[in-house]
Each structure stands twice: as C-alpha cells, then as structure tokens.
Design a protein around this motif. Sequence first.
Motif, short mmCIF file in Angstrom:
data_model
loop_
_atom_site.label_atom_id
_atom_site.label_comp_id
_atom_site.label_asym_id
_atom_site.label_seq_id
_atom_site.Cartn_x
_atom_site.Cartn_y
_atom_site.Cartn_z
N SER A 187 72.88 25.03 12.07
CA SER A 187 72.52 26.42 12.34
C SER A 187 71.16 26.75 11.74
O SER A 187 70.29 27.34 12.39
CB SER A 187 73.59 27.35 11.77
N ARG A 188 70.94 26.35 10.50
CA ARG A 188 69.69 26.66 9.82
C ARG A 188 68.50 25.95 10.47
O ARG A 188 67.41 26.51 10.61
CB ARG A 188 69.80 26.26 8.35
N ASP A 189 68.71 24.73 10.89
CA ASP A 189 67.61 23.95 11.41
C ASP A 189 67.26 24.26 12.86
O ASP A 189 66.35 23.65 13.42
CB ASP A 189 67.90 22.46 11.24
N GLU A 190 68.00 25.19 13.50
CA GLU A 190 67.61 25.63 14.84
C GLU A 190 66.49 26.66 14.80
O GLU A 190 65.87 26.97 15.82
CB GLU A 190 68.82 26.22 15.58
N ARG A 191 66.21 27.19 13.60
CA ARG A 191 65.17 28.22 13.51
C ARG A 191 63.83 27.66 13.97
O ARG A 191 63.43 26.58 13.61
CB ARG A 191 65.04 28.70 12.06
N GLY A 192 63.13 28.43 14.77
CA GLY A 192 61.83 28.00 15.24
C GLY A 192 61.87 27.25 16.55
O GLY A 192 60.83 26.84 17.05
N ALA A 193 63.06 27.06 17.12
CA ALA A 193 63.16 26.32 18.38
C ALA A 193 63.55 27.25 19.51
O ALA A 193 64.28 28.22 19.31
CB ALA A 193 64.19 25.21 18.26
N THR A 194 63.07 26.94 20.69
CA THR A 194 63.55 27.58 21.90
C THR A 194 64.38 26.56 22.66
O THR A 194 63.87 25.51 23.05
CB THR A 194 62.39 28.08 22.77
N VAL A 195 65.63 26.87 22.86
CA VAL A 195 66.56 25.94 23.50
C VAL A 195 66.80 26.41 24.93
O VAL A 195 67.34 27.48 25.16
CB VAL A 195 67.90 25.89 22.72
N ASP A 196 66.41 25.60 25.89
CA ASP A 196 66.59 25.91 27.30
C ASP A 196 67.69 24.99 27.86
O ASP A 196 67.44 23.83 28.19
CB ASP A 196 65.27 25.67 28.04
N ALA A 197 68.89 25.53 27.94
CA ALA A 197 70.03 24.71 28.37
C ALA A 197 69.90 24.26 29.82
O ALA A 197 70.29 23.15 30.18
CB ALA A 197 71.33 25.48 28.17
N ALA A 198 69.35 25.14 30.67
CA ALA A 198 69.22 24.80 32.09
C ALA A 198 68.28 23.63 32.31
O ALA A 198 68.53 22.74 33.13
CB ALA A 198 68.75 26.02 32.88
N ALA A 199 67.20 23.61 31.55
CA ALA A 199 66.22 22.53 31.67
C ALA A 199 66.50 21.38 30.72
O ALA A 199 65.84 20.34 30.79
CB ALA A 199 64.82 23.07 31.40
N ASN A 200 67.47 21.57 29.82
CA ASN A 200 67.81 20.59 28.79
C ASN A 200 66.59 20.24 27.94
O ASN A 200 66.24 19.07 27.74
CB ASN A 200 68.41 19.32 29.40
N THR A 201 65.93 21.28 27.42
CA THR A 201 64.76 21.09 26.59
C THR A 201 64.86 21.90 25.29
O THR A 201 65.51 22.94 25.25
CB THR A 201 63.47 21.54 27.31
N VAL A 202 64.23 21.38 24.26
CA VAL A 202 64.08 22.10 22.99
C VAL A 202 62.60 22.09 22.65
O VAL A 202 61.99 21.02 22.59
CB VAL A 202 64.88 21.44 21.86
N THR A 203 62.04 23.28 22.44
CA THR A 203 60.60 23.40 22.20
C THR A 203 60.34 24.02 20.83
O THR A 203 60.91 25.05 20.48
CB THR A 203 59.94 24.27 23.28
N TYR A 204 59.45 23.38 20.08
CA TYR A 204 59.02 23.88 18.78
C TYR A 204 57.51 24.15 18.84
O TYR A 204 56.76 23.32 19.33
CB TYR A 204 59.29 22.86 17.69
N SER A 205 57.08 25.31 18.33
CA SER A 205 55.67 25.65 18.42
C SER A 205 54.96 25.70 17.07
O SER A 205 53.75 25.82 17.01
CB SER A 205 55.50 27.01 19.11
N GLY A 206 55.69 25.62 15.98
CA GLY A 206 55.07 25.74 14.67
C GLY A 206 54.58 24.42 14.12
O GLY A 206 54.49 23.41 14.81
N HIS A 207 54.29 24.43 12.84
CA HIS A 207 53.71 23.24 12.20
C HIS A 207 54.58 22.66 11.10
O HIS A 207 54.11 21.81 10.34
CB HIS A 207 52.32 23.58 11.66
N ALA A 208 55.81 23.12 10.99
CA ALA A 208 56.73 22.56 10.00
C ALA A 208 58.14 22.63 10.55
O ALA A 208 58.83 23.62 10.38
CB ALA A 208 56.65 23.32 8.68
#
Length: 221
Positions: A76-97
């Motif tokens: 739960s904690r480590d999902e912070r900062g991610a955008t999870v797109d279930a339809a596309a099956n992608t996880v996107t991170y935009s930060g630097h840590a």
Amino acid sequence: MRSKQWVIGMVVAVLVAALSIGVGFALSTGGAVATRVASGSRSSGGGAMMGGAVDGSSATGGGSTITAGDLSLLVSRDERGATVDAAANTVTYSGHAVSLVALASPHGKPNMTWEIDGLVNPTISVTPGARVTVVLVNTDWGYMHGFELTTTSPPYPKMAMADIADDFFLMPLPPRTEKDTRTASYHTRTASFTSAVGVYHYLCPVPGHAAAGMFGTFVVS
C-alpha cells in the motif's frame, strides 16, 4: 570473476539446503500509494524507476522476513507516486525517487507471474535519471524467485540466465514460510539503481520461470 550462472547455481543450491533444515532468509523495505485510473496514465506523485546502463547495485545478501500484515502495508505504501492503468496494464512513475514492490507469483494470481501494484506482469514506465528501489518479495509457496532487469527481449529459453544481458539483478529468495498466506512470513531483498533511457524487461532468473511467463516490460523515457 565467477559467471552469473555459476553464482545463481550456487545460491540456489545453498537455499535448497537451507530450506531443508528450516533456515530462514530475507528483507529490506522501502516506502512509497497509487492513483488508479480506468485508462490513460498520468503519475500523480513522486516515484521513479530504473534503466539499462544502470548506476546501481545488485543484491546478493540477505535481510529478514516480513509478516502478511507488514507485506500489505508495504504494498500500500509503495504505490504512492504511481498511476495504475488496469485497462492498459501499465504502471507509470513520474518522480525521481521510486520504490517498486515486485511480488513473485503471489497466491490468487496466475502461476509464474509478477504482481506489481495489483497488476499481473504490467508494463512499468519511469523517467530517466530516477533512483529506483526494487523490493523483491517472494510470495510463492514452493518455488524460489529472483528479479533481473535485461535489455534482452522475450521469448526466453529455460536457462534464460545463461543468454541474456544482465543490467540489474536480485538473487533468488526462498518461498514463503508456510502455505497459509495469513500466517506465513515472506522473504524479501532490496537494491537500488539509477534509470537510463531504454526499453528493458524484468524477469525471474530461476530456470524455466521466465520461459513460463514470469516477465514484463520496463520502459525508461
């Protein structure tokens, strides 16, 4: 220098021997909870992931174990900062840590797959120069699993570790300590790297696992 294949073979042998006498191995945790969308992706917070000419370290040492409750909090904690797109099956991170929790073949998911932020073998996207901490957790019952990042594309042979580029590597860990997921402890290992532009693939280096489908794509752009 010993070859990667030799090192993996020795570690697997040691782990099997240790498991037979009840020895426990394991942990290290990072921190970071996600924005989930039906489709379309934009990262909403800090995060970051890895790359190919990786500036980082592969982990061969141990740590400790975590309980099922601690595992739930970690994910739960480590999902912070991610955008999870279930339809596309992608996880996107935009930060630097970024902290990426990779669950190896967890209960309730297809056998020999990864679960990351609730998705099975998702495509992971991070920005160049991000400092990525990979937290490998073996949630399987009965099989060891490790984590490797490579520029070598699938499909993979049974002995994938012998024929692929090794850009980042976490040694295999033993399976969870008991079959009951509520009372088991989970072995975990952590290491970090700095991402470089490119298209990579994450996989389990244990013989036969990547060939069985335990891999996904990791994009740094």
